[in-house]
Scaffold this active site. Structure first.
Site, PDB file in Angstrom:
ATOM      1  N   ILE A 492      37.347  20.506  10.878  1.00  0.00           N
ATOM      2  CA  ILE A 492      36.808  19.141  10.880  1.00  0.00           C
ATOM      3  C   ILE A 492      37.299  18.346   9.682  1.00  0.00           C
ATOM      4  O   ILE A 492      36.964  17.170   9.539  1.00  0.00           O
ATOM      5  CB  ILE A 492      35.263  19.149  10.896  1.00  0.00           C
ATOM      6  CG1 ILE A 492      34.705  19.942   9.711  1.00  0.00           C
ATOM      7  CG2 ILE A 492      34.749  19.698  12.206  1.00  0.00           C
ATOM      8  CD1 ILE A 492      33.188  19.879   9.592  1.00  0.00           C
ATOM      9  N   LYS A 499      40.597  23.924   3.907  1.00  0.00           N
ATOM     10  CA  LYS A 499      40.121  23.432   5.206  1.00  0.00           C
ATOM     11  C   LYS A 499      38.609  23.581   5.325  1.00  0.00           C
ATOM     12  O   LYS A 499      38.011  24.485   4.751  1.00  0.00           O
ATOM     13  CB  LYS A 499      40.800  24.211   6.341  1.00  0.00           C
ATOM     14  CG  LYS A 499      42.302  23.968   6.440  1.00  0.00           C
ATOM     15  CD  LYS A 499      42.907  24.751   7.607  1.00  0.00           C
ATOM     16  CE  LYS A 499      44.401  24.476   7.705  1.00  0.00           C
ATOM     17  NZ  LYS A 499      45.044  25.226   8.813  1.00  0.00           N
ATOM     18  N   ASP A 610      33.652  11.500  -9.309  1.00  0.00           N
ATOM     19  CA  ASP A 610      34.523  11.298  -8.155  1.00  0.00           C
ATOM     20  C   ASP A 610      33.749  10.636  -7.015  1.00  0.00           C
ATOM     21  O   ASP A 610      33.786  11.069  -5.861  1.00  0.00           O
ATOM     22  CB  ASP A 610      35.119  12.631  -7.700  1.00  0.00           C
ATOM     23  CG  ASP A 610      36.353  12.442  -6.819  1.00  0.00           C
ATOM     24  OD1 ASP A 610      36.942  11.343  -6.852  1.00  0.00           O
ATOM     25  OD2 ASP A 610      36.715  13.376  -6.093  1.00  0.00           O
TER      26      ASP A 610
END
Length: 827
Positions: A492, A499, A610
């Site tokens: 996804i 991943k 971030d």
């Protein structure tokens, strides 16, 4: 070898040891797989069915060898039956007294129907520690561990390896005196000390009775077995033995019968000088160990050799280091002979498969002699919270004859049996007796496996409290199963770390599984940073960890699944339906709550570093949660204004003041969040090189439009005509303040949160005679506080919306954390 004591003296000694020994508050002895109790020495192991309430397992598999006696390696009734696990399973024992506890696991493989335990491979976990990994017992094996347990539950979990099964023949859990393991020990390879031992998990690698026979649990107040030292002697011809058990004394303070029984202190292995006053050699024992660990070495001494206190002076070595030079026990024991004494030393991390202990003569001695009465070697849990390794501690004697004599004599003392034979603790019902076991081992389910969204898309910061000693480790095979063996069609997202797969546990819980790429430059450092950060915090608007896996050099984290992905994916670059303005405001408010909690929820602020739309996730109800703490930093001390650090973050969101000065503050997050606000409003990338030069950077372009009063001309076309002017004005002012050039001019996240709430009130308020609304609310009914950033009532207003900053801090200890769950920009 002679043992100068009578059977009657031995019986009396045994009775004294048993009757005056330590009585554990917590005692659980389980004869796994058996329908009847089993008595071993002076301990009754209860039938499996009586312990079933402690166990959660996918299937009941009770194995019986159908042998009346195990005549191969060890004649123990515990090895005749076993419980087999064909899926992840766990025992949960209720602990009444916090502190150090024994865990002993008994294994003996045999074949039962279609289950061949001789080829079984499995892992075992307890609390936050891996006890065994991909373990295949060879013959009769007993593994002994010493762990610190908080009052509550002790969980022991079994996880079969891929295409295999797990099993156990018997389990012991019992309290241990806390003083058995002191907090500090000498680092023999340096002048310093190793501290923190009392909190460490340990595994017994060897426990040796020098110069004597096998000592079984019935002769030990703590139920330990002591093995003869003969097999470990490097040159047996250089050693001889001596025994004088009745002479053993224990000092006031120091060694006690709990440290080691008289049957250990009363025998020793000594130099075989054979009357030669010129003898000059060492007696050495080699102990097999697992490289990569530190070890606690405990040496037991009791001078049953000398005629006078000053006769024996000798040297003691561990490996090549001299740990005692000119050791004269009389100086440590006030001139007393035959008095128990022990000393602890900790090794460095060993890079070889053995550790050696040696004794030898000292030039100060009138006659060359040296002795050692007992030796214990214990593995110390490593930095990865693991004790898993290949060394086997043989808890049973090489000769059944010795065991038969000792057990037979001890069982023959009825008083001892009455005192300690049938004590076991079953006073508390298991807290989760009614819960069904997931076929995937998840020791703790965060938020019940799904986000707890109730009512609004944002909340007041309700926390989920989990005991700090709970384990989150998930076996690799369970992660494989949850992701269909990392099926590429289940991916996804892909980020700098690796991943992300959608997964589903066997109980139906949907999860996001992030698998680290070993070639990633964002790997271990950010992985560890996020562990440190989220191990401190739990908040409704921070993505929650369900578990982790670090087997096979993997870095895998399992999170609650966020059904609707990233905020970024709902703004542009995907086919997802556009969000309405109210939904966007609610998402911004939820993210602001999460960031405000990070900045204020602890004594030190946590700076995310971030903040971007790809790191704000939304669940099935569009409740926002902040993710990805890999770059986070702890904020400045109270007497400091900033943290000096190398610049990290994402292009387009980076605070220019932080970039210029390399000085990080919470206001750097505020700047990045201001960029997100304009991104939410305009639904376009923060950097778009395909646009005309003045529009490439969203923050710069939006600020120009805002200052000119033209913000309505650049908003997402899907929102045109749907945002009320007052709401847009307040939202634009909020974003503009966030993007001030200097941090001191920017609002706090609490102020940002207040103003976003006010913008939502303005959007939902009904203007009199407005045909599009039928609510009874009106702008005139809103709070008179307009929400300016320098308004003196701001703090009170924020408190109305953010009901808890202290309550959000639950002190949860989560072992492995990382949450950049979906595709995001590179850094």
């Amino acid at each position: 070898m002679g043992f100068g004591f009578s059977i009657w003296a031995f019986l009396l000694l045994n009775l004294v040891c048993c009757s005056r020994g330590f009585t554990p508050v917590d005692q659980f002895y389980v004869n796994c797989g058996s329908s009847s109790d089993a008595v071993v020495g002076n301990i009754t192991f209860i039938a499996d069915k009586s312990a079933a309430k402690y166990l959660l397992t996918p299937q009941e598999i009770l194995a019986d060898s159908n042998l009346n006696s195990i005549t191969r390696a060890d004649d123990s009734p515990l090895f005749r039956t076993a419980r087999i696990f064909n899926g992840p399973s766990k025992y949960t024992f209720p602990i009444r007294q916090s502190g150090r506890h024994w865990i002993r696991l008994h294994f003996y493989p045999f074949t039962y129907q279609n289950y061949d335990m001789k080829t079984a491979s499995f892992s075992v976990f307890s609390q936050t520690t891996t006890l065994l990994s991909n373990f295949t017992p060879k013959g009769a094996v007993v593994r002994e561990y010493s762990v610190n347990v908080e009052k509550g539950d002790l969980v022991i979990a079994f996880s079969p390896s891929s295409n295999s099964n797990a099993y156990v023949n018997a389990i012991e859990v019992a309290s241990v005196p806390d003083e058995l393991i002191a907090d500090a020990a000498q680092l023999y390879s340096s002048s310093g000390q190793f501290t923190g031992l009392s909190a460490q998990s340990l595994q017994t690698v060897a426990r040796l009775n020098m110069g004597g026979p096998f000592v079984s649990l019935v002769n030990d107040t703590l139920g330990r077995n002591w093995e003869p030292d003969g097999p470990y002697l490097k040159q047996p011809n250089l050693a001889t033995s001596k025994s004088n058990i009745p002479a053993v004394q224990y000092p006031n303070g120091g060694a006690s019968a709990d440290t080691a029984p008289p049957t250990v202190y009363g025998t020793c292995t000594k130099m075989n000088s054979d009357g030669d006053p010129t003898s000059n050699f060492n007696v050495t024992w080699d102990i097999p160990v697992d490289p990569g660990f530190q070890y606690l070495i405990r040496l037991h001494f009791c001078d049953i050799v000398s005629a006078s206190p000053t006769d024996s002076v000798f040297d003691v070595y561990i490996d090549t280091y001299i740990v005692y030079q000119d050791l004269e026990l009389s100086t440590k024991l006030y001139g007393k002979l035959a008095t128990a004494f022990y000393a602890d030393f900790v090794t460095p991390v060993l890079d070889r498969p053995n550790v050696s202990v040696s004794i030898g003569p000292s030039p100060r001695s009138s006659y060359p002699d040296a002795f050692l009465n007992g030796l214990e070697v214990m593995k110390i849990r490593n930095s990865e919270d693991s004790l898993a390794g290949a060394s086997i501690f043989p808890s049973f004697p090489k000769s059944k004859k010795n065991l038969g004599i000792i057990v037979g004599l001890s069982v023959g003392v009825p008083v001892a049996l009455i005192l300690v034979g049938i004590l076991f603790c079953m006073h508390r019902r298991r807290k989760r007796q009614q819960l069904k076991l997931s076929k995937t081992w998840v020791p703790i389910s965060v938020n019940g496996g799904a986000s707890h969204t109730m009512g609004s898309k944002y909340s007041t910061g309700t926390t989920v409290s989990v005991g700090s000693n709970m384990s989150y480790r998930i076996p690799f095979v369970a992660v494989q199963d949850a992701t269909n063996n990392f099926d590429e069609s289940w991916v996804i997202g892909v980020g700098g770390f690796g991943k992300v797969y959608k997964g589903e546990l066997h109980d139906g819980t949907k999860v996001a599984v992030k698998r680290g790429n070993p070639r990633s430059q964002q790997g271990l450092a950010e992985f560890r940073t996020e562990i440190e950060m989220l191990s401190q915090f739990r908040h409704r608007h921070l993505v929650s960890l369900i578990g982790y896996c670090d087997e096979k050099n993997e870095m895998i984290l399992v999170y609650e699944y966020m059904e609707n992905g990233t905020v970024k994916s709902h703004l542009y670059g995907s086919d997802l339906p556009s969000l309405g303005w109210k939904e966007r405001l609610e998402i911004c408010i939820g993210a602001a709550r999460g960031l405000h909690y990070l900045h204020t929820g602890d004594a030190k602020a946590v700076i995310h570093r971030d903040v971007k739309s790809a790191n704000i996730l939304v669940d099935e109800n569009l409740m926002a949660k902040v993710a990805d703490f890999g770059l986070s930093k702890t904020g400045p001390e109270l007497d400091q204004t900033h943290v000096s650090t190398a610049v990290k973050g994402s292009f387009g969101y980076l605070d220019p003041e932080y970039f210029r000065r390399q000085q990080l503050t919470e206001k750097s997050d505020v700047y990045s969040f201001g960029v997100v606000l304009f991104e939410v409003l305009c639904a376009r990338p923060v950097i778009d090189p395909s646009l005309p030069r003045e529009k490439v950077n969203l923050a710069e372009w939006a600020m120009k439009c805002q200052k000119k009063g033209q913000l309505d001309q650049i908003i997402d076309p899907n929102l045109v005509g749907k945002i009320k002017p007052d709401s847009l004005r307040k939202f634009g002012e909020t974003a503009e303040k966030c993007l001030a050039d200097y941090g001191v001019d920017r609002p706090s996240m609490g102020d940002v949160l207040w103003n976003l709430e006010y913008a939502l009130q303005l959007q939902e308020a009904v203007i009199q005679n407005d045909p599009d609304e039928n609510s009874t609310n009106a702008i005139g009914q809103l709070s008179p506080q307009v929400g300016e950033f320098n308004h003196v009532e701001t703090t009170t207003s924020v408190a109305q919306f953010e009901t808890s900053s202290v309550d959000d801090l639950s002190g949860v200890s989560m072992s492995r954390v990382f949450s950049q769950l979906v595709k995001s920009e590179g850094r």
